[in-house]
Design a protein around this motif. Structure first.
Motif, PDB file in Angstrom:
ATOM      1  N   THR A   1       1.987   1.593  -3.592  1.00 33.41           N
ATOM      2  CA  THR A   1       1.040   2.149  -4.656  1.00 33.41           C
ATOM      3  C   THR A   1       0.317   3.271  -4.533  1.00 33.41           C
ATOM      4  OG1 THR A   1      -0.480   0.612  -3.313  1.00 33.41           O
ATOM      5  CG2 THR A   1       0.458  -0.449  -5.055  1.00 33.41           C
ATOM      6  N   SER A   2       0.724   3.761  -3.187  1.00 37.98           N
ATOM      7  CA  SER A   2       0.151   5.103  -2.806  1.00 37.98           C
ATOM      8  C   SER A   2       1.097   6.257  -2.952  1.00 37.98           C
ATOM      9  CB  SER A   2      -0.863   5.158  -1.571  1.00 37.98           C
ATOM     10  OG  SER A   2       0.252   4.918  -0.532  1.00 37.98           O
TER      11      SER A   2
ATOM     12  N   LYS B   1      -7.007  -2.984  -4.038  1.00 33.61           N
ATOM     13  CA  LYS B   1      -5.895  -2.698  -2.957  1.00 33.61           C
ATOM     14  C   LYS B   1      -5.506  -3.378  -2.032  1.00 33.61           C
ATOM     15  CE  LYS B   1      -6.033   2.551  -3.370  1.00 33.61           C
ATOM     16  NZ  LYS B   1      -6.832   3.798  -2.772  1.00 33.61           N
ATOM     17  N   GLU B   2      -6.509  -4.327  -1.673  1.00 33.99           N
ATOM     18  CA  GLU B   2      -6.480  -5.140  -0.626  1.00 33.99           C
ATOM     19  C   GLU B   2      -5.752  -6.393  -0.971  1.00 33.99           C
ATOM     20  OE1 GLU B   2      -6.863  -3.977   2.843  1.00 33.99           O
ATOM     21  OE2 GLU B   2      -7.515  -2.186   1.687  1.00 33.99           O
TER      22      GLU B   2
ATOM     23  N   LYS C   1       0.998  -1.254  -0.009  1.00 36.27           N
ATOM     24  CA  LYS C   1      -0.042   0.021  -0.032  1.00 36.27           C
ATOM     25  C   LYS C   1       1.041   1.150   0.014  1.00 36.27           C
ATOM     26  CE  LYS C   1      -4.219  -1.846   2.140  1.00 36.27           C
ATOM     27  NZ  LYS C   1      -4.800  -2.034   3.417  1.00 36.27           N
TER      28      LYS C   1
ATOM     29  N   ASP D   1     -11.975  -0.481  -1.902  1.00 38.08           N
ATOM     30  CA  ASP D   1     -11.254  -1.011  -3.020  1.00 38.08           C
ATOM     31  C   ASP D   1     -10.614  -2.492  -3.017  1.00 38.08           C
ATOM     32  OD1 ASP D   1      -9.958  -1.365  -5.600  1.00 38.08           O
ATOM     33  OD2 ASP D   1      -9.174   0.888  -5.389  1.00 38.08           O
TER      34      ASP D   1
END
Ligand code: GDP
Length: 265
Positions: free
Chosen positions: A147-148, A215-216, A144, A212
Motif C-alpha cells: 500500500t505504500s 493502515k494497521e 504495508k 492510522d
C-alpha cells in the motif's frame, strides 16, 4: 582441470548474489532448522556465516521443475541454473524476530516467504495464538509494503507458503484445518490489535502520535472474518501445504513444499 574448476567456482560465486531468496520464518520449534539441514543436502556451495540468520544455497531436487524453465530439459545449463535458490533461515524466538522483520521491511531480494509451523502445536491454544500473531505481522508487513508503493503497478508479488510441518504426528491438524484455525485466530489478533491502538490513541489525547488505524488493519475492513484469499489484493497468494521434514523411523517427506518452491522459482 584445475583451471576449469577455478573458472567454475568463480562463476558460481558471482552468480550466487543474484539467486532468488526464499525467506524462512515462523515460531521456534516449527522445523525451520530441520528443513534447512535437509535442504543443505542438495547444496552445491554453502554461504555460512557464524552470525544468525543462516543462508544456504540449494538446488530444487528432481523431479521438481522450476516454473521459469519448464520448457527446458534437464541437463540444459539454463535449466540447471534455474534450479538454484537461496534459503534464508531466521530465528523464530520472539526476541530475535527482528532478523525476519528487517528482511520484510525491505524485501526487494525476497522471492517468496515460507512460514514453517508445527501443525500439532496449532491444536493447542497457546501454539495457535503464537503462530497467528507472527503470521499476522508477516502479512501486515507485506500489506504495508504494497500500500505504500509509489508505482501504480505495485511492487513485485511475494507469495507465502504456510508449511504445515510434523504431519507424521497424529495430533497434527490436517492442512485444511491449519488454514481454517489460523484464519480464525488471525481474525481475533486483528480485533485485539485494533482495540489496543484505539486505547493507546485515547491515552495520547493530544493526537500528536496518532496512528492510522486503517493502515494497521490486515485485509478487508469491516466486521467480516479474515481470510487468506484477501491477500490476493496485495499481490500475495497464500498456500497451505502439509509435510514432515522428519519421520518417525522412516524418512520424512517435503515433496509438496518442493513443488510449491518450483512453482515460484
Ligand atoms: P526451528 O526452531 O523452527 O528451527 O525448529 P527445529 O528445526 O529446531 O525443530 C524443532 C524440533 O522439532 C526438533 O526437535 C526437530 O527434531 C523436530 N522436528 C522437525 N521437523 C519435524 C517433523 O517433521 N516431525 C517431527 N515429529 N518432529 C520434527
Amino acid at each position: 582441470l584445475p583451471i576449469l574448476l577455478h573458472g567454475f567456482l568463480y562463476r558460481n560465486a558471482a552468480a550466487t548474489a543474484s539467486l532468488p531468496t526464499f525467506l524462512l520464518v515462523g515460531p521456534s520449534g516449527g522445523g525451520k532448522t530441520a528443513f534447512t539441514t535437509l535442504t543443505e543436502r542438495n547444496t552445491i556451495t554453502q554461504t555460512h556465516t557464524s552470525t544468525q540468520p543462516l543462508t544456504v544455497e540449494a538446488l530444487l531436487p528432481s523431479p521438481h521443475i522450476p516454473a521459469s524453465a519448464h520448457y527446458r530439459s534437464a541437463g540444459d545449463p539454463a535449466f540447471e541454473r534455474a534450479r538454484r535458490f537461496l534459503l534464508l533461515d531466521t530465528p523464530g524466538h520472539g526476541k530475535l524476530r527482528h532478523y525476519a522483520t528487517a528482511q520484510l521491511a525491505d524485501p526487494k531480494t525476497i522471492r517468496a516467504i515460507i512460514f514453517v509451523v508445527d501443525a500439532a502445536a496449532l491444536a493447542e491454544e497457546a501454539g495457535l495464538n503464537e503462530a497467528a500473531e507472527y503470521l499476522h505481522d508477516v502479512l501486515l508487513a507485506l500489506q504495508k509494503r504494497y500500500t505504500s508503493a509509489t508505482t501504480s503497478k505495485g511492487p513485485k508479488e511475494i507469495p507465502v507458503l504456510i508449511a504445515a510441518n510434523k504431519m507424521d504426528l497424529f495430533t497434527a491438524l490436517p492442512a485444511n484445518l491449519v488454514k481454517h484455525q489460523l484464519e480464525k485466530a488471525i481474525t481475533e489478533v486483528r480485533t485485539s490489535r485494533a482495540k489496543a491502538l484505539r486505547d493507546a490513541g485515547a491515552a495520547l489525547s493530544g493526537g500528536e502520535d496518532e496512528v492510522d488505524e486503517e493502515k494497521e488493519w490486515l485485509g478487508e475492513g469491516g466486521e467480516g472474518a479474515f481470510e487468506f484469499s484477501q491477500m490476493q489484493e496485495i499481490g500475495t497468494a497464500v498456500g497451505v501445504v502439509g509435510a514432515n521434514v522428519l519421520g518417525q523411523g522412516e524418512k520424512g517427506s517435503v515433496e509438496g513444499w518442493w513443488e510449491w518452491i518450483g512453482e515460484n522459482l
